[in-house]
Write a protein that holds these residues in place. Structure first.
Motif, PDB file in Angstrom:
ATOM      1  N   GLY A 157      33.657  -5.971 -33.184  1.00 23.64           N
ATOM      2  CA  GLY A 157      35.159  -5.988 -33.188  1.00 23.64           C
ATOM      3  C   GLY A 157      34.747  -7.114 -32.545  1.00 23.64           C
ATOM      4  O   GLY A 157      35.060  -8.626 -32.163  1.00 23.64           O
ATOM      5  N   ASN A 158      34.495  -6.779 -30.759  1.00 23.95           N
ATOM      6  CA  ASN A 158      33.778  -8.264 -29.841  1.00 23.95           C
ATOM      7  C   ASN A 158      33.698  -9.479 -30.636  1.00 23.95           C
ATOM      8  O   ASN A 158      33.640 -10.683 -30.443  1.00 23.95           O
ATOM      9  N   TRP A 159      32.583  -9.482 -31.163  1.00 20.93           N
ATOM     10  CA  TRP A 159      32.001 -10.758 -32.235  1.00 20.93           C
ATOM     11  C   TRP A 159      32.484 -11.265 -33.049  1.00 20.93           C
ATOM     12  O   TRP A 159      33.028 -12.507 -32.694  1.00 20.93           O
ATOM     13  N   THR A 196      49.747  -7.375 -19.242  1.00 20.56           N
ATOM     14  CA  THR A 196      49.294  -6.376 -18.712  1.00 20.56           C
ATOM     15  C   THR A 196      47.448  -5.577 -18.338  1.00 20.56           C
ATOM     16  O   THR A 196      47.566  -5.302 -17.675  1.00 20.56           O
ATOM     17  N   GLY A 197      47.146  -5.760 -19.125  1.00 19.02           N
ATOM     18  CA  GLY A 197      45.935  -5.177 -19.835  1.00 19.02           C
ATOM     19  C   GLY A 197      44.544  -5.886 -20.213  1.00 19.02           C
ATOM     20  O   GLY A 197      44.796  -7.020 -19.304  1.00 19.02           O
ATOM     21  N   PHE A 198      43.720  -4.838 -20.687  1.00 19.43           N
ATOM     22  CA  PHE A 198      42.128  -5.441 -20.549  1.00 19.43           C
ATOM     23  C   PHE A 198      42.392  -6.552 -21.439  1.00 19.43           C
ATOM     24  O   PHE A 198      41.427  -7.203 -21.319  1.00 19.43           O
ATOM     25  N   GLU A 199      43.997  -7.144 -22.327  1.00 20.55           N
ATOM     26  CA  GLU A 199      43.643  -8.594 -22.661  1.00 20.55           C
ATOM     27  C   GLU A 199      43.310  -9.865 -21.538  1.00 20.55           C
ATOM     28  O   GLU A 199      43.318 -10.784 -21.884  1.00 20.55           O
ATOM     29  N   ILE A 200      43.641  -9.069 -20.515  1.00 17.44           N
ATOM     30  CA  ILE A 200      43.312  -9.979 -19.453  1.00 17.44           C
ATOM     31  C   ILE A 200      42.599 -11.157 -19.488  1.00 17.44           C
ATOM     32  O   ILE A 200      42.266 -12.617 -19.402  1.00 17.44           O
ATOM     33  N   GLU A 201      41.194 -10.228 -19.661  1.00 20.17           N
ATOM     34  CA  GLU A 201      39.791 -11.200 -19.714  1.00 20.17           C
ATOM     35  C   GLU A 201      40.230 -12.184 -21.062  1.00 20.17           C
ATOM     36  O   GLU A 201      39.577 -14.030 -21.136  1.00 20.17           O
ATOM     37  N   THR A 202      41.007 -12.105 -22.402  1.00 21.43           N
ATOM     38  CA  THR A 202      41.079 -13.021 -23.310  1.00 21.43           C
ATOM     39  C   THR A 202      41.455 -13.895 -22.740  1.00 21.43           C
ATOM     40  O   THR A 202      41.790 -15.000 -23.816  1.00 21.43           O
ATOM     41  N   LEU A 203      42.780 -13.424 -22.591  1.00 24.74           N
ATOM     42  CA  LEU A 203      43.083 -14.601 -22.082  1.00 24.74           C
ATOM     43  C   LEU A 203      43.292 -15.677 -21.406  1.00 24.74           C
ATOM     44  O   LEU A 203      43.467 -16.596 -21.457  1.00 24.74           O
ATOM     45  N   ARG A 240      45.467  -5.532 -29.419  1.00 22.68           N
ATOM     46  CA  ARG A 240      46.376  -6.627 -27.675  1.00 22.68           C
ATOM     47  C   ARG A 240      45.648  -7.719 -28.219  1.00 22.68           C
ATOM     48  O   ARG A 240      46.048  -8.602 -27.932  1.00 22.68           O
ATOM     49  N   VAL A 241      43.888  -7.797 -28.168  1.00 24.65           N
ATOM     50  CA  VAL A 241      43.374  -9.059 -27.848  1.00 24.65           C
ATOM     51  C   VAL A 241      43.285  -9.874 -28.962  1.00 24.65           C
ATOM     52  O   VAL A 241      44.069 -11.033 -29.080  1.00 24.65           O
ATOM     53  N   LEU A 242      43.443  -9.469 -30.335  1.00 23.15           N
ATOM     54  CA  LEU A 242      43.829  -9.906 -31.870  1.00 23.15           C
ATOM     55  C   LEU A 242      45.735 -10.544 -31.030  1.00 23.15           C
ATOM     56  O   LEU A 242      45.751 -11.637 -31.506  1.00 23.15           O
ATOM     57  N   LYS A 243      46.402 -10.083 -30.568  1.00 25.61           N
ATOM     58  CA  LYS A 243      47.766 -10.270 -30.617  1.00 25.61           C
ATOM     59  C   LYS A 243      47.736 -11.632 -29.825  1.00 25.61           C
ATOM     60  O   LYS A 243      48.707 -12.473 -29.909  1.00 25.61           O
TER      61      LYS A 243
END
Length: 277
Positions: A157-159, A196-203, A240-243
């Protein structure tokens, strides 16, 4: 960029030595470094986190997410000068944004509180920043990095998500969803953080690229969480990361359309002004 590189030595002049912060036997810096640690019920893990933090850092900021296990008390015992701030909101993104606002250092390092990160690696991050990078991004898949914590499905998934970001935004990342990073404070003026969530790193990773900041990946080894269970859920948080990726891509396209239409609009307005005059 307010940084100075200078060899550290035991024979420094006392007056000059006070202006520099030795971070290794070969490097000293002037910028103060803030370490931001978001934590919720991590009392058992904090001893492992704090024992690896280098003594030369300027401040440690513990962002407490309403812990009930004595997390704050343990942090204060381990690091008497720790700055404790209460988290606004409930997610990791909320916690990091709260910590960034409380940080006073020129360099900010984000570290997880579960014992998976080695604080001794901070020297590599800081060295990259004082050498010219704006953002030092930890990578478990860069040469020299590694992970003991990721399942095959999470690696896949990360890849996939990392590949999508590289193709859509012109990045060259080898890792995407990793919370061990460092950056100059001025980066916060160029990237708006609003999730707000774990997706902060991707953002953060996406907006750093969109802002044209200089990124250097730092090989990092992720260890297993020592105590407790993670709040991360691969499928839920992956979606959430995909969004976030899709939203940022959509915003980028909208900006391009506005830029393309802007000259045409200016021409129409100029013509209109000419007819009125």
């Amino acid at each position: 960029m307010s940084s100075v590189l200078r060899p550290a030595s035991t024979g420094q002049d006392p007056i000059t030595a006070g202006a520099y912060r030795p971070i290794s036997s070969h490097l000293a810096i002037t910028p103060p470094v803030s370490v931001v640690i978001p934590a919720m019920n991590e009392a058992e893990n904090l001893p492992y986190v704090f024992k690896t933090l280098p003594g030369w850092i300027h401040e440690v900021i513990l962002v407490d997410g309403n812990s009930t296990d004595g997390t704050v008390e343990v942090a204060r015992e381990l690091w008497p000068d720790v700055k404790v701030v209460e988290q606004r909101g409930k997610g990791k993104g909320d916690a990091l944004i709260t910590g960034f606002e409380a940080a006073t250092g020129d360099i900010i390092v984000m570290v997880d509180a579960d014992g998976s990160a080695d604080g001794n690696e901070i020297v590599s991050y800081v060295s990259a920043l004082v050498s010219g990078a704006d953002f030092a991004k930890g990578s478990r898949f860069a040469n020299g990095g590694g992970t003991d914590d990721m399942t095959p499905i999470r690696k896949l998934g990360n890849w996939a998500l990392c590949t999508a970001v590289n193709r859509k935004f012109g990045a060259r990342y080898t890792d995407l969803c990793y919370g061990y990073n460092a950056f100059w404070r001025h980066c916060l003026d160029k990237i708006e953080l609003d999730c707000t969530g774990f997706e902060i790193e991707t953002l953060i990773n996406i907006r750093v690229v969109k802002a044209g900041l200089k990124v250097q990946e730092i090989p990092s080894h992720e260890y297993l969480r020592i105590h407790g269970t993670s709040n991360l859920r691969a499928v839920r948080d992956g979606l959430r990361v995909l969004k976030v990726i899709l939203k940022e891509r959509s915003n980028r396209r909208a900006l391009r359309r506005r830029e393309q239409h802007s000259p045409m609009l200016d021409s129409v307005l100029d013509s209109a002004r000419g007819e009125v005059s």
